[in-house]
Design a protein around this motif. Structure first.
Motif, mmCIF file in Angstrom:
data_model
loop_
_atom_site.group_PDB
_atom_site.id
_atom_site.type_symbol
_atom_site.label_atom_id
_atom_site.label_comp_id
_atom_site.label_asym_id
_atom_site.label_seq_id
_atom_site.Cartn_x
_atom_site.Cartn_y
_atom_site.Cartn_z
ATOM 1 N N PRO A 1 -22.726 46.305 3.374
ATOM 2 C CA PRO A 1 -23.599 46.118 4.534
ATOM 3 C C PRO A 1 -23.987 44.659 4.755
ATOM 4 C CG PRO A 1 -24.858 46.980 2.712
ATOM 5 C CD PRO A 1 -23.420 46.933 2.258
ATOM 6 N N GLY A 2 -23.346 43.757 4.023
ATOM 7 C CA GLY A 2 -23.595 42.349 4.265
ATOM 8 C C GLY A 2 -23.938 41.551 3.030
ATOM 9 N N ASP A 3 -24.307 42.222 1.968
ATOM 10 C CA ASP A 3 -24.738 41.471 0.795
ATOM 11 C C ASP A 3 -24.371 42.130 -0.531
ATOM 12 O OD1 ASP A 3 -26.380 43.652 1.012
ATOM 13 O OD2 ASP A 3 -28.243 42.555 0.817
ATOM 14 N N ASN A 4 -23.631 43.231 -0.484
ATOM 15 C CA ASN A 4 -23.414 43.966 -1.720
ATOM 16 C C ASN A 4 -22.170 44.847 -1.604
ATOM 17 O OD1 ASN A 4 -23.775 45.050 -4.234
ATOM 18 N ND2 ASN A 4 -25.529 46.309 -3.698
ATOM 19 N N TYR A 5 -20.996 44.312 -1.939
ATOM 20 C CA TYR A 5 -19.759 45.090 -1.880
ATOM 21 C C TYR A 5 -19.732 46.114 -3.011
ATOM 22 C CZ TYR A 5 -14.881 46.371 -2.229
ATOM 23 O OH TYR A 5 -13.717 47.097 -2.303
#
Length: 151
Positions: A63-67
């Protein structure tokens, strides 16, 4: 790696329950890598294996900060409610408001065959629920209200 073509509605694979992964082997690891590349190529925040025509219980999310890569994910706890606008790579040009749990706890395997539990809220919780729905043949349009098409 490779970028897959996204399967779109009305393809029946999107309505089919995916099978559990019984062995994390080289094929599953390659699938994870290619799903990651595909998700980023199409600017997605999540991707489930059925969206590329593979009926395995595998998702990738960022979601933008945590794959994250999750194999056989299941929601084991949920609470609260959030309603937000959702879209989907498999339903291009359509948006709708969907009610989801505000907080979830998800249990899954990672690429190293280790059991992990993720506690998530807000956007990450929404993305996890959306992608896990795909594994059960459920699309956001099945739950959405106020559907709208982009022009």
């Amino acid at each position: 790696m490779a970028v897959y073509k996204i399967v779109t509605v009305p393809n029946e694979v999107l309505r089919t329950r995916a099978r559990e992964v019984t062995s994390i082997n080289a094929g599953v690891l390659k699938l994870l890598d290619n799903m990651r590349d595909t998700m980023y190529e199409f600017d997605g925040v999540g991707l489930a294996a059925p969206q590329i025509g593979v009926l395995k219980r595998v998702i990738v999310v960022d979601p933008g900060d945590n794959y994250m890569e999750l194999i056989n994910p299941e929601i084991i706890y949920q609470e609260g409610k959030q309603i937000g606008r959702e879209g989907c790579l498999s339903v291009p040009g359509v948006w709708g408001r969907v009610a989801r749990a505000q907080k979830v706890k998800v249990r899954a395997l990672n690429r190293h065959n280790e059991m992990v539990e993720i506690e998530a809220e807000g956007l990450l919780a929404k993305v996890l629920q959306h992608e896990i729905d795909h594994l059960d043949g459920i699309l956001f349009i099945d739950k959405a209200t106020d559907l709208e098409r982009e022009d």
